[in-house]
Motif scaffolding. Structure first.
Motif, PDB file in Angstrom:
ATOM      1  N   THR A   2       0.835  -1.199   0.000  1.00  0.00           N
ATOM      2  CA  THR A   2       0.000   0.000   0.000  1.00  0.00           C
ATOM      3  C   THR A   2       0.869   1.248   0.000  1.00  0.00           C
ATOM      4  OG1 THR A   2      -1.687  -1.203   1.237  1.00  0.00           O
ATOM      5  CG2 THR A   2      -1.857   1.182   1.221  1.00  0.00           C
ATOM      6  N   TYR A   4       0.622   5.827  -0.197  1.00  0.00           N
ATOM      7  CA  TYR A   4      -0.233   6.954   0.143  1.00  0.00           C
ATOM      8  C   TYR A   4       0.239   8.228  -0.537  1.00  0.00           C
ATOM      9  CZ  TYR A   4      -1.557   3.626   3.661  1.00  0.00           C
ATOM     10  OH  TYR A   4      -1.978   2.480   4.287  1.00  0.00           O
ATOM     11  N   LEU A   6      -0.012  12.113   0.255  1.00  0.00           N
ATOM     12  CA  LEU A   6      -0.336  13.012   1.368  1.00  0.00           C
ATOM     13  C   LEU A   6      -0.180  14.447   0.909  1.00  0.00           C
ATOM     14  CD1 LEU A   6       1.313  10.420   2.723  1.00  0.00           C
ATOM     15  CD2 LEU A   6       0.664  11.667   4.745  1.00  0.00           C
ATOM     16  N   ILE A  37      -8.558   8.572   2.557  1.00  0.00           N
ATOM     17  CA  ILE A  37      -8.495   8.061   3.918  1.00  0.00           C
ATOM     18  C   ILE A  37      -8.750   9.217   4.886  1.00  0.00           C
ATOM     19  CG2 ILE A  37      -6.980   6.978   5.648  1.00  0.00           C
ATOM     20  CD1 ILE A  37      -7.768   5.117   3.363  1.00  0.00           C
ATOM     21  N   VAL A  56      -5.124  12.511   2.838  1.00  0.00           N
ATOM     22  CA  VAL A  56      -4.414  11.242   2.651  1.00  0.00           C
ATOM     23  C   VAL A  56      -5.241  10.389   1.697  1.00  0.00           C
ATOM     24  CG1 VAL A  56      -3.460   9.179   3.741  1.00  0.00           C
ATOM     25  CG2 VAL A  56      -3.476  11.361   4.994  1.00  0.00           C
ATOM     26  N   GLU A  58      -5.174   6.676  -0.265  1.00  0.00           N
ATOM     27  CA  GLU A  58      -4.561   5.346  -0.272  1.00  0.00           C
ATOM     28  C   GLU A  58      -4.626   4.745  -1.674  1.00  0.00           C
ATOM     29  OE1 GLU A  58      -5.024   1.754   2.756  1.00  0.00           O
ATOM     30  OE2 GLU A  58      -6.751   1.939   1.411  1.00  0.00           O
ATOM     31  N   GLY A  94       3.685   2.451   2.341  1.00  0.00           N
ATOM     32  CA  GLY A  94       3.353   2.015   3.688  1.00  0.00           C
ATOM     33  C   GLY A  94       4.238   0.861   4.134  1.00  0.00           C
TER      34      GLY A  94
END
Length: 114
Positions: A2, A4, A6, A37, A56, A58, A94
């Motif tokens: 995973t 992200y 941001l 998220i 955020v 994902e 992640g």
């Protein structure tokens, strides 16, 4: 693994172009498996200063996150945000579900990191 996207976006007066960006971004995420998220919820600052909002998104993996950001669909709407909201945007991978920071520290020690 995973990944992200941001964004730390500074507060600014709401502009019609930002609303258009919000209306259109979801469609750019779907082909890459992206989903929000965190999207502008109030931030409880425990240390330091945090001027602005946090977003955020994902993705299933870092490749998908990069592909989304570079996609023509996202690049088309990005100026609607960047003309009116200052901030930083990063991509980060992640960790596995079984990530253990103590095991990480032990590996760093073994490698001579301290």
């Amino acid at each position: 693994m995973t990944a992200y996207a941001l964004a730390h976006l500074r507060k600014a007066p709401l502009h019609a172009e930002v609303l258009e960006y919000l209306e259109r971004i979801q469609a750019t995420l779907l082909p890459f498996g992206g989903r929000f998220i965190v999207h502008g919820a109030p931030v409880e600052v425990l240390e330091g200063d945090w001027p602005g909002d946090l977003v955020v998104i994902e993705f299933p993996d870092l490749s998908g996150a990069r592909s989304w950001y570079r996609s023509s669909a996202y690049q088309e709407i990005k100026p609607l945000r960047t003309r009116h909201l200052a901030g930083e945007v990063i991509l980060v991978e992640g960790v596995d579900a079984d990530h253990d920071s103590s095991a990480m520290a032990a590996a760093i020690r073994r490698a001579g990191g301290h």
